[in-house]
Scaffold this motif. Structure first.
Motif, short mmCIF file in Angstrom:
data_model
loop_
_atom_site.label_atom_id
_atom_site.label_comp_id
_atom_site.label_asym_id
_atom_site.label_seq_id
_atom_site.Cartn_x
_atom_site.Cartn_y
_atom_site.Cartn_z
N GLN A 1 -8.72 5.83 -0.50
CA GLN A 1 -8.54 4.50 0.09
C GLN A 1 -7.69 3.59 -0.79
O GLN A 1 -7.18 2.58 -0.32
CB GLN A 1 -9.90 3.85 0.32
N CYS A 2 -7.53 3.94 -2.04
CA CYS A 2 -6.79 3.05 -2.94
C CYS A 2 -5.34 2.92 -2.48
O CYS A 2 -4.67 3.92 -2.26
CB CYS A 2 -6.82 3.60 -4.37
N PRO A 3 -4.85 1.69 -2.36
CA PRO A 3 -3.46 1.51 -1.95
C PRO A 3 -2.47 2.20 -2.89
O PRO A 3 -1.36 2.49 -2.49
CB PRO A 3 -3.28 -0.01 -1.98
N HIS A 4 -2.89 2.42 -4.10
CA HIS A 4 -1.98 3.08 -5.04
C HIS A 4 -2.45 4.48 -5.40
O HIS A 4 -1.94 5.08 -6.33
CB HIS A 4 -1.81 2.22 -6.29
N GLY A 5 -3.43 4.97 -4.66
CA GLY A 5 -3.88 6.34 -4.87
C GLY A 5 -4.44 6.60 -6.26
O GLY A 5 -4.36 7.71 -6.78
N TYR B 1 -15.72 -6.48 -2.07
CA TYR B 1 -16.18 -6.71 -3.43
C TYR B 1 -15.37 -7.85 -4.00
O TYR B 1 -14.14 -7.81 -3.98
CB TYR B 1 -15.98 -5.46 -4.29
N TYR C 1 -3.90 -2.90 -9.08
CA TYR C 1 -3.67 -4.33 -8.95
C TYR C 1 -4.97 -5.07 -8.61
O TYR C 1 -4.94 -6.14 -8.03
CB TYR C 1 -2.51 -4.68 -8.04
N GLN C 2 -6.09 -4.42 -8.95
CA GLN C 2 -7.38 -5.12 -8.95
C GLN C 2 -7.77 -5.66 -7.59
O GLN C 2 -8.32 -6.75 -7.48
CB GLN C 2 -7.33 -6.27 -9.98
N CYS C 3 -7.49 -4.92 -6.53
CA CYS C 3 -7.86 -5.42 -5.20
C CYS C 3 -9.32 -5.16 -4.90
O CYS C 3 -9.91 -5.81 -4.05
CB CYS C 3 -6.96 -4.81 -4.12
N GLY C 4 -9.89 -4.14 -5.55
CA GLY C 4 -11.31 -3.90 -5.38
C GLY C 4 -11.69 -3.08 -4.16
O GLY C 4 -12.87 -2.89 -3.88
N LYS C 5 -10.71 -2.58 -3.42
CA LYS C 5 -11.05 -1.80 -2.22
C LYS C 5 -11.86 -0.55 -2.60
O LYS C 5 -12.78 -0.16 -1.89
CB LYS C 5 -9.76 -1.40 -1.49
N LYS D 1 -9.97 -6.78 -1.72
CA LYS D 1 -9.55 -6.18 -0.46
C LYS D 1 -10.73 -5.46 0.16
O LYS D 1 -11.27 -4.53 -0.45
CB LYS D 1 -8.41 -5.20 -0.73
N THR E 1 -13.72 -9.37 -6.73
CA THR E 1 -13.35 -8.86 -8.05
C THR E 1 -13.34 -9.96 -9.11
O THR E 1 -13.12 -9.68 -10.27
CB THR E 1 -11.97 -8.19 -8.00
N PRO F 1 -18.79 -1.65 -10.23
CA PRO F 1 -17.42 -2.17 -10.05
C PRO F 1 -16.35 -1.15 -10.43
O PRO F 1 -15.76 -1.21 -11.50
CB PRO F 1 -17.39 -3.38 -10.97
N THR G 1 -14.04 -0.32 -4.76
CA THR G 1 -15.43 -0.65 -5.04
C THR G 1 -16.24 -0.79 -3.75
O THR G 1 -17.39 -0.39 -3.69
CB THR G 1 -15.49 -1.95 -5.86
N ASP H 1 0.85 -1.19 0.00
CA ASP H 1 0.00 0.00 0.00
C ASP H 1 0.89 1.24 0.00
O ASP H 1 1.02 1.92 1.01
CB ASP H 1 -0.91 -0.03 1.24
N TYR I 1 -13.35 -0.80 -9.64
CA TYR I 1 -11.99 -1.27 -9.90
C TYR I 1 -11.78 -1.65 -11.36
O TYR I 1 -10.65 -1.78 -11.80
CB TYR I 1 -11.67 -2.48 -9.01
N ARG I 2 -12.85 -1.87 -12.08
CA ARG I 2 -12.65 -2.33 -13.46
C ARG I 2 -12.18 -1.24 -14.42
O ARG I 2 -11.61 -1.53 -15.45
CB ARG I 2 -13.97 -2.90 -14.00
N GLU J 1 0.59 4.08 -1.10
CA GLU J 1 -0.03 5.38 -0.94
C GLU J 1 -0.16 5.75 0.53
O GLU J 1 0.03 6.90 0.90
CB GLU J 1 -1.41 5.37 -1.61
N HIS J 2 -0.49 4.80 1.37
CA HIS J 2 -0.75 5.14 2.77
C HIS J 2 0.18 4.47 3.75
O HIS J 2 0.40 4.98 4.83
CB HIS J 2 -2.18 4.73 3.16
#
Lengths: 650, 322, 257, 394
Positions: free
Chosen positions: D91-95, A475, D30-34, A459, A477, D50, D36, A394, D52-53, A396-397
């Motif tokens: 919230q996205c881990p990769h912003g 969710y 990386y398609q984690c879906g957080k 996640k 995926t 969705p 969403t 992660d 994340y798509r 970003e955070h």
């Protein structure tokens, strides 16, 4: 005018794809000092080295420049080769045209002239190089291991078993580290304590190992071969010479605080030994929580209880000073505080726990004696959600890296839970499952297939408490469906991070770390257990997140590096250090405080500053501050630098 | 001047209102310009129709033939082209209706007559013919001069003129149809009536819109009754659909339907802009709301600031009394 | 089945303040948005549906200035295969009749089975072009079409009449149909279609390239003015009975029932 | 015709165009879906969004690309579901900035008229008359007629810029009025631009109508600098964020404060001291654009906390950066989704469940959204702007 030869390496295509080698050879050949200029595909290979030595001999070269990769990779290789011809090793220099040129450019028309000027500048330098001889220093054949987890224990035992003295420093009251907290270990599921405690006992009893628990390294001076180390022994308020570890004081102590060893799930006393199998198994008193200390001499029950009169409220921190030839860093890891995850209710809801807390829960020696029970109400959870990558991956955070062990311990936890609660549901939320390791994928497959553990890809974003349940919002995926999954307990696989001690040591000892605070090695592939500061070896998670097998392997490797040093009576040190021209030095002493290695002393009699050769590493700080130019770096004198600059810019 | 000809539009034995409007306006123009009004009827068994307008024109030309049983622009065009060529009337007027729009431009083009469509007024001065028509969503009026000619064709907008009584006694001339067969290239098949029971709020001239001001679903019956009594349909704003009191196809607004009725009565609707977007095209807007500040009053032509439950029953009576 | 769709780029005035410019014959356009005429979008969609059914090519034609190419490009993205712009800048002011003649002079040389036009343009609102064009091309027509289907040589057509009545017709092809709004659900353009359209060539035809150079005008717009109607709410006060009575009176007087 | 359900290739051209328009984050996913499950649509039971798509689909050039009309319409509907609340971004881990990825697609679609009619009409109204309601410019200052609010003149400390809704909407005008009255009560030197003011364009830019935005943005900047405006006070977080974060790239040179920031400062300084008791339970709703996007969490609360008698409640689990959007952002205000498909319902339920008497907002969009939604609910709870409550207590 020195007869100089230049050898240009193609490095396969690494250099030749971007630098026009032919053109370089042609241009360099025009340099007035160069009498032969040759190129070869792999200069570091045997034929390449032979090309250099043969040319030195045939052309009677006095100086050699090899234009190739970074000197940290092959300078030693080529200097050794040059030495075989009888040439002084410092008459060979590297011109780095790979990392500093071909790798950072894509345009051959620009990279080629740059490579030429890099080589020309090195030609200027080498022209004024002097012949130097290595500095020889004796080695103190005693090792210091900082950190008493499995990495430190293994390294200490390996060194001690080879006949050398080792001091093992551990900040906690007992050695054992995180491994002592674990229940069973993946992928074999053997009991962690069963495999660890014999090693702890060995280390505790070894005649060559001096165990300093409840201690911290305060200061390190000196350099490789001869470190002077000051160690703080924290006041335990128990005279361990008198104490037999009977445990009466602990039993009687009226104060209970959350146990660090049990990750806050259980309690310990203010005077305590962290766990029954502790080594040494003698208590320490935690003065922050002790009633005697908090209320001005009230209580003191432990003192009254102790028949051996071992309790000593007046005890102070003490210091041990010693000399070591090498230091093994094995400071281990912490887990990233779960309280950083407000979205998962961590720190707010009791039933949201960390992976390490779960370990304590399933450990037979843990607060629930191995029973998986909800912290909030002590009930058996019928459904547990295991959340992967909490704080890992992660950027970003939190942490950008993969913590490596979580996928496997999630699988293990799910397995242990399913064995204990066969009708329970274990759900592992994941981004992807990483099981690179011997027998790991097989273990993961078994857990999924035989234990019916549910793996959901996605996640989660939230854990919300509803009545006495926890609802995980996620969710999937893969199916493209929303889930609000009601659980009894949530286990967060929090990231592995370096310890605070490691962070302090790295700044105190100037040991490089990567951007995440893990100690850096010299070379990620070829020298993975040596720190970038000579004399410091790396073992375990202070270097990067690791599982137990990797940690033990690295610890043994670190021990081997220590033993390699100890196997020789003397160390050869690089002579490219500072010298002082005593005729010029005014004795202003400005250089003394800037030297990070305490390598400069003022000679009262002569009124000049002198260099302690064994301590100087040639960092150059003194050179830059010296107002008169009296201090120069050997083979990197001001005139050399000026000439190099001219060659580069002119 | 060789007269004003008016094409009579009829369907299923009924003369459309537009024809009466055109006849009244045509008579006025004829009077002003000292000429006569001729009604042109194409149909089959046209006696009843002829009878109805006998008093409205000076002359009635009738093509009574089975080929004219139903309106068919192509058949009409053949017959009318023939007639106009022969009679060369100064003005040939057609309603700007589905009927006129399907006929006039093609017919005029065939005859090379200057023509224009959707006129609201005609000005005849000297030898010039000017018309007034609306452009840009009715926001502007335009004065248009037609190419000078001895004969013109126009379509006129419905509702622009009022029908009027008259006591003329028309001379009735029956002509043989120049067409004897409906051309194969365009054939009338049937009329299709909108399915009974299905309310299409976009088709109704009178729409009663309700909003959350009606408070309870039970009150819907009162509104339905009122709407029925004035020949309107009930539409609504979003909250009513949300509450499932009316189906989605009754919703007026940006996400619902856009309607342009003659009369829109907004009852208990505050007038959120999303709703307004769907009804602002109504010709006359009446708002009934107890909140004097409700934005709906910015859109309305007439407003009653009062409790709708008091007003509606009385209003129903008052309208019934008319 | 080859289909021609005539489209027009018009200012979007429904939601806008419309001001007359200094010539008195046109409106100020700098703050207005422009888009494809509403019923033309339905005409284009109807063509796209027919193409989906029968194959063939759709050609869109617009008589307009250079900006009209933007609208033609939208048409290309929403189903048209070819686009032709007739350069309006080559002509002085044109009335609907002249426009029809110009369109005819281009279309007569094209291959088509059907011509679709919108039933009305929202700017000058004549509803003339389609039918005039059909007459000039000497093909049958039907106006205000709200339902359309076809086989190889006949079209099955429904026209919208007043009062919810529908006229059902059978028309021989080739023919021209003016399309009423609501006949279909105009499509969005996909990004793939948008990119494809962005690269397509639009054929531009100048006055010189037409077979004919004189076009008879039917009418001249002399001036524009704001119609003397302004909307100001008239609050009908009094008791419920009084206000209701007033309203009932107004409804009657205006003949709204 | 049978629908073709296979994509024969990756469409790198569309990908590159979208990257150019602002979708540069797509490769980070990386398609984690957080994203969403943090998206407000996640909480709308009847809708599946969705989020994340979009990254992956964009990187494959497959956004809004169906050749099937209905499928395409559904895809475009999805693109216009995003309310731009930035919950996913934070919230996205990769912003990853998914709203910007969607906006890239929106920009292309808008140029080809392929976007919802209601937004098209909104864009037209902003271009034509300078506000999304289609109201005439000369009525823009009508709210201030009774208050003697002066026209802004050089030398005044502040320009008050009320946003289009407080300027025109008869309910929300009260926010502008309350604000002006507070400022007048404390002798703050300020004026308004009145009919020269145009919509800030924030929302329409999010819709993808970049040209319309650029036009209003430039007009406003010209007007501001021409009038010598140095400091702007705004009621809307949307004006706030676009003035502060987006106008500078078009040459704007003025400072912007949200009204709650300004008032909070006066409260801290002791200038404003509410005296009247306001004995109500008030729950504060964090507007996304003020909170998550600009980090203004405490100032609006400060404006409420200082009021005697007022009990400030929080939506547990969903406050501050975890607040849930009202649904009005990025064009959502003009979209009308089906019943059971509205974010506002979800958020309102959370707010109502706190047991509050009053929902306090600091954004005209939230106010409009909640007012509209509440009207069909038949509840006692009231929605007020922070400035309205504060004015009551003075």
């Amino acid at each position: 005018m020195n007869k100089t030869g230049v050898f240009v390496c193609h490095c396969g295509k690494n250099i030749s794809a971007t630098v026009n080698i032919e053109k370089v050879v042609e241009e360099i050949g025009k340099n007035k000092n160069v009498i032969s200029c040759k190129d070869y595909k792999y200069m570091c290979s045997e034929p390449g080295q032979n090309l250099i030595t043969d040319t030195i001999k045939s052309d009677k070269l006095e100086r050699v420049v090899v234009a190739c990769c970074t000197p940290s990779l092959h300078e030693e290789t080529f200097r050794k080769a040059a030495e075989t011809t009888g040439m002084n090793r410092y008459f060979l220099e590297i011109a780095n045209i790979r990392e500093q040129c071909s790798w950072v450019h894509s345009d051959m028309n620009k990279a080629t002239p740059k490579a030429i000027s890099i080589i020309n500048s090195v030609l200027e330098k080498i022209n004024l190089n002097n012949s130097l001889d290595a500095i020889k220093v004796p080695v103190t054949q005693k090792a210091l291991v900082i950190g008493g987890g499995i990495a430190g224990i293994q390294a200490a035992l390996d060194i001690a078993n080879s006949g050398y003295k080792v001091t093992l420093v551990e900040k906690n009251p007992s050695i054992g580290g995180h491994m002592a907290q674990l229940s069973e270990t993946f992928p074999t599921l053997d009991c962690s304590q069963c495999i660890l405690t014999p090693k702890m006992v060995d280390a505790g009893k070894h005649e060559n190992i001096e165990l300093l628990t409840y201690s911290e390294v305060e200061n390190v001076s000196g350099t490789i071969g001869n470190f002077k180390v000051k160690i703080r022994r924290k006041a335990a308020y128990v005279d361990h010479d008198k104490c037999t570890g009977c445990g009466d004081c602990t039993e009687k102590c009226p104060t209970k605080v959350l146990s660090e060893f049990d990750e806050g799930l259980g309690k310990r006393k203010a005077i305590y030994s962290p766990f029954p199998q502790a080594v040494p198994n003698k208590p320490v008193l935690d003065s922050d929580n002790c009633l005697y200390f908090r209320f001005d001499g009230k209580c003191g029950i432990c003192q009254k209880t102790c028949l051996l009169d071992a309790i000593d409220f007046t005890q102070q921190d003490s210091f041990v000073e010693d000399e070591f030839g090498a230091i093994v860093l094995a400071t281990g890891y912490n887990t990233y505080p779960k309280e950083n995850f407000r979205e998962y209710g961590a720190g707010k809801y009791e039933d949201v726990i960390s992976g390490l807390q779960f370990e304590r829960m399933v450990s037979a020696s843990g607060p629930t004696e191995g029973e998986i029970l909800r912290p909030s109400d002590g009930k058996i959870p019928k459904r547990i959600a295991f959340l992967s990558c909490i704080g890992s991956r992660d950027p970003e955070h939190h942490m950008p890296y993969c913590s490596k062990i979580c996928c496997m311990y999630n699988a293990k936890h799910a397995h242990l839970y399913k064995h204990q609660v066969p009708d329970g549901e274990a759900i592992v939320f994941n981004i992807d499952v990483r099981t690179a390791g011997k027998d790991y994928e097989e273990f993961f497959t078994r857990v999924k297939d035989h234990e019916n553990v549910l793996y959901i890809r996605g996640k989660p974003a939230r854990v919300i408490k509803e009545k006495d349940k926890l609802v995980v919002w996620s969710y999937n995926t893969l199916t493209g469906r929303k889930f609000k999954i009601v659980c009894d307990m949530v286990v967060l696989a929090t990231a592995i991070i370096p310890t605070m001690e490691a962070v302090e040591l790295s700044s105190k000892l100037r040991i490089q770390t990567n951007e995440n605070g893990f100690f850096s090695e010299i070379h990620p592939k070829l020298r993975p257990v040596e720190s970038m500061v000579p004399g410091f070896m790396l073992a375990g998670c202070c270097h990067s997140p690791k599982d137990i097998p990797d940690t033990v392997a690295q610890a043994s490797a670190a021990a081997t590096k220590v033993l390699q040093m100890f196997s020789q009576p003397e160390l050869s040190l690089d002579p490219q250090i500072a010298i002082v021209d005593e005729d010029v030095c005014s004795g202003c002493k400005m250089c003394i405080p800037v030297c990070p290695y305490e390598a400069r002393v003022f000679n009262e009699r002569k009124g000049v500053v002198e260099v302690k050769e064994a301590l100087c590493v040639g960092c150059g700080s003194c050179v830059t501050i010296c107002p008169s130019g009296a201090t120069q770096q050997k083979n990197l004198q001001d005139t050399q630098i000026a000439n190099m600059m001219e060659a580069l810019l002119g | 001047m060789s007269g004003i000809y008016i094409l009579i539009e009829h369907r299923q034995d009924e003369i459309r209102d537009i024809s009466y409007e055109l006849l009244a306006y045509g008579r006025k123009l004829a009077e002003d310009n000292n000429t006569k009004v001729t009604a042109v009827i194409l149909g089959f068994n046209t006696e009843k129709i002829v009878e109805k307008i006998e008093s409205q024109a000076h002359k009635i030309i009738v093509f009574d033939n089975e080929v004219f049983k139903e309106f068919n622009a192509e058949t009409y065009q053949i017959a009318l082209a023939d007639l106009i060529r022969k009679d060369n009337p100064f003005l040939f007027l057609i309603g700007h209706s589905a009927f006129g729009m399907d006929l006039c431009p093609a017919l005029a083009t065939q005859l090379n007559l200057p023509f224009t469509t959707d006129c609201l007024a005609i000005e005849i001065a000297d030898s010039n013919l000017r018309v007034v028509r609306h452009m840009f969503d009715g926001k502007l009026a335009a004065k248009v001069l037609l190419r000078e000619n001895s004969s013109y064709m126009l379509t006129l907008r419905a509702g622009s003129f009022s029908a009027a009584e008259s006591s003329l006694k028309a001379e009735i001339i029956k002509l043989d149809s120049p067409v004897s067969e409906v051309p194969d290239y365009r054939k009338f098949l049937e009329y299709i009536e909108a399915v009974a029971g299905d309310v299409d709020i976009t088709k109704s001239d009178i729409v009663v819109g309700i909003g959350r001001g009606i408070k309870e679903q039970d009150n819907l019956a009162m509104i339905e009754e009122f709407a029925a009594s004035i020949g309107g349909v009930v539409a609504c704003s979003r909250p009513i659909v949300d509450a499932d009191w009316l189906p989605k196809d009754r919703q007026v607004g940006s996400s619902g339907k856009v309607i342009k009725p003659k009369l829109y009565i907004a009852i208990g609707i505050s007038g959120a802009f999303q709703h307004v977007a769907g009804m602002k095209g109504a010709e006359t807007i009446v708002a009934i709301n107890k909140d004097a500040n409700a934005p709906i009053f910015h859109e309305a032509d007439y407003g009653i600031v009062d409790d709708l439950f008091k007003v509606i029953p009385v209003l129903k009576e008052k309208i019934a009394e008319l | 089945m080859d289909i021609i769709v005539c489209i027009k780029r018009v200012p979007q005035t429904a939601e806008a303040e419309v001001k007359i410019d200094s010539t008195g014959k046109d409106i100020e356009k700098d703050r207005l948005t422009f888009d494809m005429n509403e019923s033309d979008t339905y005409a284009l969609e109807e063509a796209a549906l027919m193409k989906e059914k029968f194959g063939g090519e759709i050609t869109v034609i617009s008589l307009g200035d250079e900006d009209a190419e933007e609208t033609l490009r939208i048409a290309l993205a929403k189903g048209a295969d070819n686009a032709i712009r007739i350069k309006a800048e080559d002509f002085d002011e044109l009335d609907a009749f002249q426009t029809s003649q110009i369109l005819k002079s281009v279309i007569k040389d094209l291959s088509y089975d059907i011509i679709f036009t919108g039933c009305i343009s929202t700017d000058d609102a004549y509803s003339q072009i389609g039918l005039t064009l059909a007459e000039l091309l000497e093909i049958p027509h039907a106006a205000l079409v709200i339902d359309f289907d076809a086989n190889e040589d006949r079209a099955d057509v429904q026209r919208e009449l007043e009062g919810g009545l529908i006229e059902h017709l059978d028309v021989a092809l080739p023919a021209l149909f003016t399309i009423q709004t609501g006949i279909n659900e105009p499509r969005y353009a996909s990004l793939i279609a948008i990119r494809r359209a962005a690269k397509k060539e639009i054929q531009v035809i100048g006055k010189d390239e037409l077979a004919q150079s004189e076009f008879i005008s039917n009418s001249t717009l002399e001036k524009l003015y704001v119609p003397p109607i302004s909307k100001q709410v008239e609050i009908l006060d009094g008791t419920a009975a009084e206000s209701s009575a007033k309203l009932a009176g107004i409804i009657k007087d205006k003949g709204l029932l | 015709m049978a629908k073709k359900i296979i994509n024969e290739d990756i469409n790198d051209e569309i990908r590159e165009v979208l990257i150019e328009e602002g979708a540069e984050d797509i490769y980070k996913c990386y398609q984690c879906g957080k994203c969403t499950s943090i998206c407000p649509w996640f909480q709308v039971d009847m809708y599946n969004f969705p989020v994340y798509r979009f990254s992956l689909e964009t990187s494959m050039g497959m956004v809004a690309s169906s050749e099937d009309k209905d499928e395409l319409a559904a895809e475009i509907d999805k693109i216009y579901r995003c309310v731009g609340c930035d919950a996913c971004v934070t919230q996205c881990p990769h912003g990853i900035d998914t709203p910007s990825i969607l906006r890239a697609a929106r920009r292309l679609l808008v140029d080809f008229g392929s976007y919802p009619e209601t937004l098209k009409s909104t864009a037209q109204k902003i271009k034509n008359v300078g506000n999304p309601l289609g109201e005439p410019a000369e009525k823009r200052a009508d709210w201030a007629i009774d208050l003697n609010v002066p026209k802004f003149q050089e030398g005044m400390d502040h320009l008050y810029f009320p946003c289009c809704l407080p300027a025109y909407d008869s309910r929300i005008q009260n926010v502008a009025k309350a604000t002006a009255k507070i400022l007048q009560q404390y002798d703050i030197s300020f004026g308004i631009l009145g009919e020269k003011e145009r919509c800030c364009g924030e929302a329409i830019r999010k819709v993808g109508a970049e040209k319309v935005f650029t036009e209003v943005c430039k007009t406003n900047i010209k007007e501001f600098s021409g009038s010598g405006v140095k400091n702007v006070l705004v009621s809307s977080p949307h004006c706030f964020t676009t003035f502060k974060n987006e106008y500078p790239e078009f040459g704007a040179d003025f400072e912007t404060l949200h009204i709650t920031q300004f008032l909070s400062k006066l409260i801290d300084e002791g200038t404003i001291k509410p005296s009247k008791e306001f004995n109500k339970k008030v729950v504060y709703h964090d507007p996304c654009t003020l909170g998550r996007k600009n980090g203004v969490y405490e100032e609006p609360r400060n404006c409420l906390k200082c009021i005697p008698g007022l009990e400030l409640l929080e939506v547990e689990e969903f406050n501050r950066n975890l607040s849930v959007c009202c649904g009005a952002g990025s064009g959502g205000l003009w979209m009308e989704w089906e019943k059971n498909e509205r974010i506002a319902d979800v958020r309102l339920k959370q707010l109502i469940d706190t047991g509050a008497d009053i929902i306090a907002v600091a954004c005209p969009y939230c106010l409009q959204m909640f007012e509209e939604t509440l009207k069909s609910m038949n509840l006692e709870i009231q929605v007020l702007d922070v400035t309205e409550i504060l004015y009551e207590s003075l």
